[in-house]
Write a protein that holds these residues in place. Structure first.
Motif, PDB file in Angstrom:
ATOM      1  N   LEU A 307     -41.012  90.537  43.514  1.00 27.61           N
ATOM      2  CA  LEU A 307     -39.857  90.768  42.657  1.00 27.61           C
ATOM      3  C   LEU A 307     -38.784  89.755  43.000  1.00 27.61           C
ATOM      4  O   LEU A 307     -38.227  89.775  44.097  1.00 27.61           O
ATOM      5  CB  LEU A 307     -39.317  92.189  42.852  1.00 27.61           C
ATOM      6  N   LEU A 308     -38.511  88.866  42.053  1.00 24.01           N
ATOM      7  CA  LEU A 308     -37.441  87.893  42.214  1.00 24.01           C
ATOM      8  C   LEU A 308     -36.279  88.375  41.358  1.00 24.01           C
ATOM      9  O   LEU A 308     -36.369  88.401  40.120  1.00 24.01           O
ATOM     10  CB  LEU A 308     -37.887  86.502  41.758  1.00 24.01           C
ATOM     11  N   VAL A 309     -35.205  88.794  42.009  1.00 21.12           N
ATOM     12  CA  VAL A 309     -34.093  89.392  41.272  1.00 21.12           C
ATOM     13  C   VAL A 309     -32.814  88.624  41.569  1.00 21.12           C
ATOM     14  O   VAL A 309     -32.527  88.276  42.721  1.00 21.12           O
ATOM     15  CB  VAL A 309     -33.961  90.892  41.623  1.00 21.12           C
ATOM     16  N   GLN A 310     -32.040  88.337  40.514  1.00 20.89           N
ATOM     17  CA  GLN A 310     -30.831  87.524  40.666  1.00 20.89           C
ATOM     18  C   GLN A 310     -29.814  88.250  41.557  1.00 20.89           C
ATOM     19  O   GLN A 310     -29.626  89.469  41.447  1.00 20.89           O
ATOM     20  CB  GLN A 310     -30.232  87.214  39.298  1.00 20.89           C
ATOM     21  N   SER A 311     -29.207  87.509  42.444  1.00 18.98           N
ATOM     22  CA  SER A 311     -28.363  88.088  43.489  1.00 18.98           C
ATOM     23  C   SER A 311     -27.237  88.959  42.938  1.00 18.98           C
ATOM     24  O   SER A 311     -26.865  89.976  43.539  1.00 18.98           O
ATOM     25  CB  SER A 311     -27.759  86.980  44.358  1.00 18.98           C
ATOM     26  N   SER A 312     -26.707  88.587  41.774  1.00 14.92           N
ATOM     27  CA  SER A 312     -25.565  89.326  41.219  1.00 14.92           C
ATOM     28  C   SER A 312     -25.917  90.766  40.847  1.00 14.92           C
ATOM     29  O   SER A 312     -25.037  91.621  40.760  1.00 14.92           O
ATOM     30  CB  SER A 312     -25.026  88.600  39.983  1.00 14.92           C
ATOM     31  N   ILE A 313     -27.192  91.046  40.660  1.00 16.86           N
ATOM     32  CA  ILE A 313     -27.618  92.400  40.298  1.00 16.86           C
ATOM     33  C   ILE A 313     -28.593  92.991  41.316  1.00 16.86           C
ATOM     34  O   ILE A 313     -29.065  94.116  41.151  1.00 16.86           O
ATOM     35  CB  ILE A 313     -28.298  92.426  38.907  1.00 16.86           C
ATOM     36  N   ALA A 314     -28.882  92.243  42.385  1.00 16.73           N
ATOM     37  CA  ALA A 314     -29.945  92.622  43.317  1.00 16.73           C
ATOM     38  C   ALA A 314     -29.679  93.971  43.984  1.00 16.73           C
ATOM     39  O   ALA A 314     -30.570  94.820  44.068  1.00 16.73           O
ATOM     40  CB  ALA A 314     -30.128  91.539  44.374  1.00 16.73           C
ATOM     41  N   GLU A 315     -28.470  94.194  44.464  1.00 24.15           N
ATOM     42  CA  GLU A 315     -28.182  95.430  45.199  1.00 24.15           C
ATOM     43  C   GLU A 315     -28.371  96.658  44.307  1.00 24.15           C
ATOM     44  O   GLU A 315     -29.035  97.636  44.704  1.00 24.15           O
ATOM     45  CB  GLU A 315     -26.750  95.384  45.746  1.00 24.15           C
ATOM     46  N   GLU A 316     -27.810  96.608  43.103  1.00 24.23           N
ATOM     47  CA  GLU A 316     -27.926  97.734  42.179  1.00 24.23           C
ATOM     48  C   GLU A 316     -29.376  97.948  41.748  1.00 24.23           C
ATOM     49  O   GLU A 316     -29.866  99.079  41.707  1.00 24.23           O
ATOM     50  CB  GLU A 316     -27.042  97.476  40.951  1.00 24.23           C
ATOM     51  N   PHE A 317     -30.049  96.851  41.425  1.00 23.10           N
ATOM     52  CA  PHE A 317     -31.429  96.940  40.949  1.00 23.10           C
ATOM     53  C   PHE A 317     -32.346  97.508  42.032  1.00 23.10           C
ATOM     54  O   PHE A 317     -33.178  98.379  41.773  1.00 23.10           O
ATOM     55  CB  PHE A 317     -31.919  95.554  40.504  1.00 23.10           C
ATOM     56  N   GLN A 318     -32.178  97.033  43.269  1.00 18.72           N
ATOM     57  CA  GLN A 318     -33.034  97.492  44.359  1.00 18.72           C
ATOM     58  C   GLN A 318     -32.759  98.948  44.724  1.00 18.72           C
ATOM     59  O   GLN A 318     -33.676  99.676  45.113  1.00 18.72           O
ATOM     60  CB  GLN A 318     -32.869  96.583  45.576  1.00 18.72           C
ATOM     61  N   ALA A 319     -31.523  99.392  44.571  1.00 18.18           N
ATOM     62  CA  ALA A 319     -31.207 100.799  44.845  1.00 18.18           C
ATOM     63  C   ALA A 319     -31.950 101.703  43.867  1.00 18.18           C
ATOM     64  O   ALA A 319     -32.523 102.741  44.252  1.00 18.18           O
ATOM     65  CB  ALA A 319     -29.702 101.025  44.754  1.00 18.18           C
ATOM     66  N   LYS A 320     -31.952 101.335  42.586  1.00 16.00           N
ATOM     67  CA  LYS A 320     -32.696 102.106  41.588  1.00 16.00           C
ATOM     68  C   LYS A 320     -34.201 102.029  41.852  1.00 16.00           C
ATOM     69  O   LYS A 320     -34.938 103.000  41.653  1.00 16.00           O
ATOM     70  CB  LYS A 320     -32.383 101.594  40.187  1.00 16.00           C
ATOM     71  N   LEU A 321     -34.642 100.865  42.305  1.00 15.77           N
ATOM     72  CA  LEU A 321     -36.058 100.665  42.601  1.00 15.77           C
ATOM     73  C   LEU A 321     -36.514 101.569  43.737  1.00 15.77           C
ATOM     74  O   LEU A 321     -37.572 102.213  43.642  1.00 15.77           O
ATOM     75  CB  LEU A 321     -36.302  99.194  42.946  1.00 15.77           C
ATOM     76  N   VAL A 322     -35.741 101.643  44.800  1.00 16.88           N
ATOM     77  CA  VAL A 322     -36.086 102.509  45.935  1.00 16.88           C
ATOM     78  C   VAL A 322     -36.221 103.956  45.480  1.00 16.88           C
ATOM     79  O   VAL A 322     -37.165 104.664  45.853  1.00 16.88           O
ATOM     80  CB  VAL A 322     -35.031 102.388  47.055  1.00 16.88           C
TER      81      VAL A 322
END
Length: 505
Positions: A307-322
């Motif tokens: 998963l390559l995710v742009q840094s500006s959204i990485a924290e939010e996206f990964q929290a939902k992913l977890v």
């Protein structure tokens, strides 16, 4: 298909009864036979490591008999009217549909795949046969290429007996994917299925036999790669090898087939990126990313394992992913509620779980999973690695399990560099609402197949295959016939054109 686990187990027990009694035999020249050596091996269920049945352990002598049967059957099958081959393939498809429940339950028990996915595997296999049955009548079509002096025409003819070596993940569907176009083209087949999951290959062979396929056209030899597989790739009567599996094995097969100048088609490994830009529909991107790595137990070559995710959204996206990963249901594969079942075999289980320590040693974070539920079977919790760097082993090597590695990126250029920075190039998934970015990125992405704003949605007429260490050649539509058939040119003189004269004076 029942929605009740106990009912499915009862039905499975009935389907397996004959295998427990008679075992799985080879099928050569229209006959069900034991291995010539008399040897057999065991196939066990990854659900609880229980014995399913014994399997004929084929070797070089069995492969030789199968190859000779395929060679003897080839002229008649090649010369049969395409409409007759089409009718046989359609009868095979009909019988697959009739036995869809048996195929699905046996496949789940043999592989550990969840029923929610395998319930449709048989229907997809039937679809493969129907698709290539329809194409059989036009398989030899060519072109008219006139010149000043000649009417040049092209045609295609079947290459001859071919070897098909299929893997243990989704074995039924992948067997149909390879064998259906070979038969439609007019080739005869020797099939060696993976030793970890031989059940549905035998069922498929029975279906073909009962559908009226002439003896010797399709032969089945069970066994291990080092003996049966090697003998098949080296046999002089086998003109081509279609193989699905690991990249290292593909390299080995190419070496083994070199002396007999084998044509090869390889569908090999992948370390596929799903690239999520900050302008994407993030909810849909999340759904697709989760589906493409955790469905089918992560045991699929096209899984989006990076998963390559742009840094500006990485924290939010990964929290939902977890949150999503932690809610994935791990359980008995015949329970319709199960989303992830056990891995195929202890050997593979040990490989996948070894990456938990690798991740820790390299400094990554195990944000979800990284555990193995207590069980007699080979269960692994769906796992997510974060804080990863592109050079880590977890970001470079194919794990082939329910394990996702997340890597942040800042710019489009950095994302492309990371995406291309592995040995593989099978698939890629790009999420962005900027069409010009999508065109730029897909043009430079090193992958044989790319989906934009979508998970993997397979369309049978399109080419399937990878670049770099992910394979050679393409499946699908006419691309399959390009492998199983030889191109032929015929030039017909239009008149008495001038022919250079030598020695005429």
């Amino acid at each position: 298909m029942s929605t009740n686990l106990d009912e499915n187990l009862t039905k499975l027990d009935g389907y397996l009864a004959r295998f427990r009694q008679d075992g799985i035999r080879n099928h050569i020249d229209g006959q069900s036979v034991a291995a010539s050596s008399g040897e057999s091996f065991e196939t066990r269920s990854p659900v609880d490591n229980s014995l399913i049945c014994g399997v004929a352990k084929g070797g070089a002598q069995d492969i030789d008999a199968a190859a000779k049967a395929a060679k003897a059957a080839f002229p008649a099958w090649r010369d049969m009217r395409a409409s007759e081959r089409k009718a046989i393939l359609n009868r095979i498809a009909d019988a697959i549909v009739e036995r869809a429940e048996e195929i699905a339950l046996c496949e789940c028990w043999d592989t550990g795949q969840a029923l929610r996915f395998m319930s449709k595997a048989a229907l997809r296999g039937a679809e493969n046969f129907r698709f290539f049955a329809e194409k059989a009548t036009a398989a030899r079509d060519g072109q008219s290429l006139p010149s000043a002096t000649l009417m040049n025409i092209t045609t295609r003819v079947p290459i001859g007996p071919v070897g098909v070596i299929t893997p243990w993940n989704t074995p039924f569907m992948l067997s149909t994917w390879k064998i259906a176009p070979a038969l439609a083209a007019g080739c005869t087949v020797v099939h060696k299925p993976a030793e970890f999951s031989p059940l549905t290959a035998r069922i498929l062979m029975e279906i073909a036999d009962e559908a009226g396929l002439p003896k010797g056209v399709w032969n089945l030899v069970n066994g291990f790669g080092e003996d049966a597989g090697k003998a098949l790739t080296e046999h002089p009567d086998i003109k081509a090898i279609a193989f699905v599996g690991e990249s290292r094995t593909g390299s080995m097969i190419m070496k083994q087939g070199a002396d007999t100048l084998k044509r090869v088609h390889f569908e090999l490994g992948g370390k596929n990126p799903v690239v999520v830009f900050d302008d994407a529909d993030l909810d849909r991107a999340l759904d697709a990313a989760v589906f493409m790595i955790y469905s089918l137990n992560g045991e699929r070559c096209t899984s989006s394992s990076r998963l390559l995710v742009q840094s500006s959204i990485a924290e939010e996206f990964q929290a939902k992913l977890v949150e999503r990963v932690n809610r994935i249901r791990v359980g008995h594969p015949l329970d319709p509620a199960t989303e992830i079942g056990p891995l195929i075999h202890k050997v593979h289980y040990d490989k996948v779980t070894s990456y938990f320590d690798v991740a820790r040693q390299d400094g990554a974070t195990i944000a979800a999973g990284g555990t193995t539920p207590e069980s007699k079977g080979y269960y692994v919790a769906p796992t997510l690695f974060t804080d990863a760097r592109p050079d880590m082993r977890i970001a470079q090597e194919e794990i082939f399990g329910p394990v996702l590695t997340a890597i942040p990126f800042e710019t489009e250029e950095e994302a492309l560099e990371i995406a291309n920075g592995v040995a593989y190039g099978l698939t890629g998934y790009v999420w962005t609402n900027d069409i010009t970015r999508a065109l730029r990125f897909t043009d430079k992405l090193e992958a044989g197949m790319i989906w934009v704003n979508s998970e993997n949605v397979r369309h049978l007429p399109t080419p399937f295959g990878g670049v770099k260490a992910s394979g050679i050649g393409r499946d699908g539509g006419d691309w399959s016939f390009e492998f199983y058939m030889e191109q032929k040119h015929i030039g017909l003189a239009l008149g008495q054109h001038a022919i250079p004269k030598l020695g005429a004076n």
